[in-house]
Design an enzyme around this catalytic site. Structure first.
Site, mmCIF file in Angstrom:
data_model
loop_
_atom_site.group_PDB
_atom_site.id
_atom_site.type_symbol
_atom_site.label_atom_id
_atom_site.label_comp_id
_atom_site.label_asym_id
_atom_site.label_seq_id
_atom_site.Cartn_x
_atom_site.Cartn_y
_atom_site.Cartn_z
ATOM 1 N N SER A 1 0.865 -1.171 0.000
ATOM 2 C CA SER A 1 0.000 0.000 0.000
ATOM 3 C C SER A 1 0.906 1.226 0.000
ATOM 4 O O SER A 1 2.108 1.123 0.282
ATOM 5 C CB SER A 1 -0.886 0.015 1.251
ATOM 6 N N TYR B 1 -2.147 -0.887 10.311
ATOM 7 C CA TYR B 1 -2.151 -1.053 8.853
ATOM 8 C C TYR B 1 -0.805 -0.624 8.265
ATOM 9 O O TYR B 1 -0.204 -1.350 7.464
ATOM 10 C CB TYR B 1 -3.286 -0.217 8.256
#
Length: 343
Positions: A195, A208
């Site tokens: 990401s 995350y």
């Protein structure tokens, strides 16, 4: 044996073309049997070249997170490219619907409900997938979740769950399939999904961000470990892609903590996300990049300067350091091409 570009591109499966090539290569002295053997080599070379050009057609792939979002986009693109696909996801109902859609469109797929974070279940999953489709040569780890908030506001069980899904599942996939790839030989490919948060520390999503940084490091290490094999490695680095991650992860986190999902928060975090890239177009991009054996697959160029800023700060720290501890012997050895890490 000189060969011009035209002859190099010409099909050697045609006997007349092979004969011309033999003459160009000054092999007119070959007897009939030698010529036939060489023509057989050319035909085999042609078949291998055609397969390489059409890759991943004829291959079998496994995709995690295939019930929605980028995973579904990648699965659709693989089917369109002629690959058989083992679809896996924790959401069995959506997964079955996807399998019906792809089958109705002529795809060869099998739906295998599976929680990618179940690291001990990966060998069984691989056996089931290969029993249905034959040897898997492409593994796309797409499944991912967001959860928690700041580091001090994230419960330990949420932190651990995010890492199991985002990072440990990718380790388990690689650890399961790499030995199979090596044993069988031939071209294979691993795709992991990081990401922007795996390169830029975004506040408010500590678990995350940390899990995606770990994914980035794992994938970089895999590329180094596999550089002398036929196993390709790619890292997908999505920016904003129109997926359900905030809803699906929000539901899962709520179940984990035994509370109601904060629908308003999921909607607020999805408002801009849903204006992002089309997951199906991202899926097509992923197949193109893997076919070209590209390592980094990015979806939005706007993040480039932000990433450069992060690395520039690190480089600047090294450049400005006064070297008070003397030279690092490990770094010196590695710069000299000496293997300083023994396994």
């Amino acid at each position: 044996m000189p060969r011009d570009d035209h002859d190099r591109r010409a099909s050697r499966s045609d006997p007349a073309t092979a004969e011309r090539w033999l003459e160009t290569a000054n092999l007119r002295w070959c007897d009939v049997n030698s010529r036939r053997r060489l023509q057989s080599v050319f035909r085999r070379f042609d078949a291998e070249s055609e397969h390489e050009m059409n890759w991943p057609s004829g291959e079998a792939a496994l995709v995690t997170g295939a019930a929605s979002g980028i995973g579904l986009g990648v699965a659709r693109a693989l089917v369109a490219a002629g690959a058989a696909v083992a679809l896996t996801d924790v959401d069995g109902e959506r997964l079955d619907a996807v399998a019906r859609e792809l089958t109705e469109n002529g795809g060869n797929v099998v739906a295998l409900r599976f929680d990618a974070s179940d690291t001990l279940g990966w060998e069984s999953l691989a056996d089931r997938a290969e029993a249905a489709l034959g040897p898997i040569s492409i593994v796309c780890s797409i499944a991912g979740v967001n959860g928690g908030t700041t580091a001090d506001g994230t419960p330990a069980e949420v932190w651990q769950w995010v890492f199991r899904v985002n990072t440990e599942s990718q380790f388990a996939a690689a650890a399961t399939f790499i030995p199979r790839f090596k044993a069988r030989g031939g071209r294979a490919h691993l795709l992991n999904t990081s990401s922007i948060s795996g390169f830029i520390p975004l506040p408010g999503v500590a678990a995350y961000t940390a899990s995606k940084f770990a994914c980035t490091g794992l994938t970089m290490a895999l590329r180094e470990e596999l550089k002398d094999t036929e196993i390709g490695v790619s890292l997908l680095i999505p920016g904003a892609v129109a997926t359900r991650i905030n809803y699906s992860a929000g539901e899962a986190e709520a179940r984990l903590l035994g509370r109601e999902m904060n629908v308003e928060l999921a909607a607020a975090n999805s408002e801009l996300l849903m204006k992002g890239a089309d997951p199906d177009r991202v899926g097509e991009q992923v197949i193109e990049a893997m076919a070209a054996n590209e390592m980094y697959i990015v979806t939005h160029r706007e993040w480039g300067d932000r990433i450069a800023g992060v690395f520039d700060e690190v480089v600047r720290a090294y450049r400005d350091f006064d070297g008070r501890h003397g030279p690092d012997p490990v770094a010196q050895a590695m710069l000299a091409g000496i293997d300083a890490i023994h396994t």
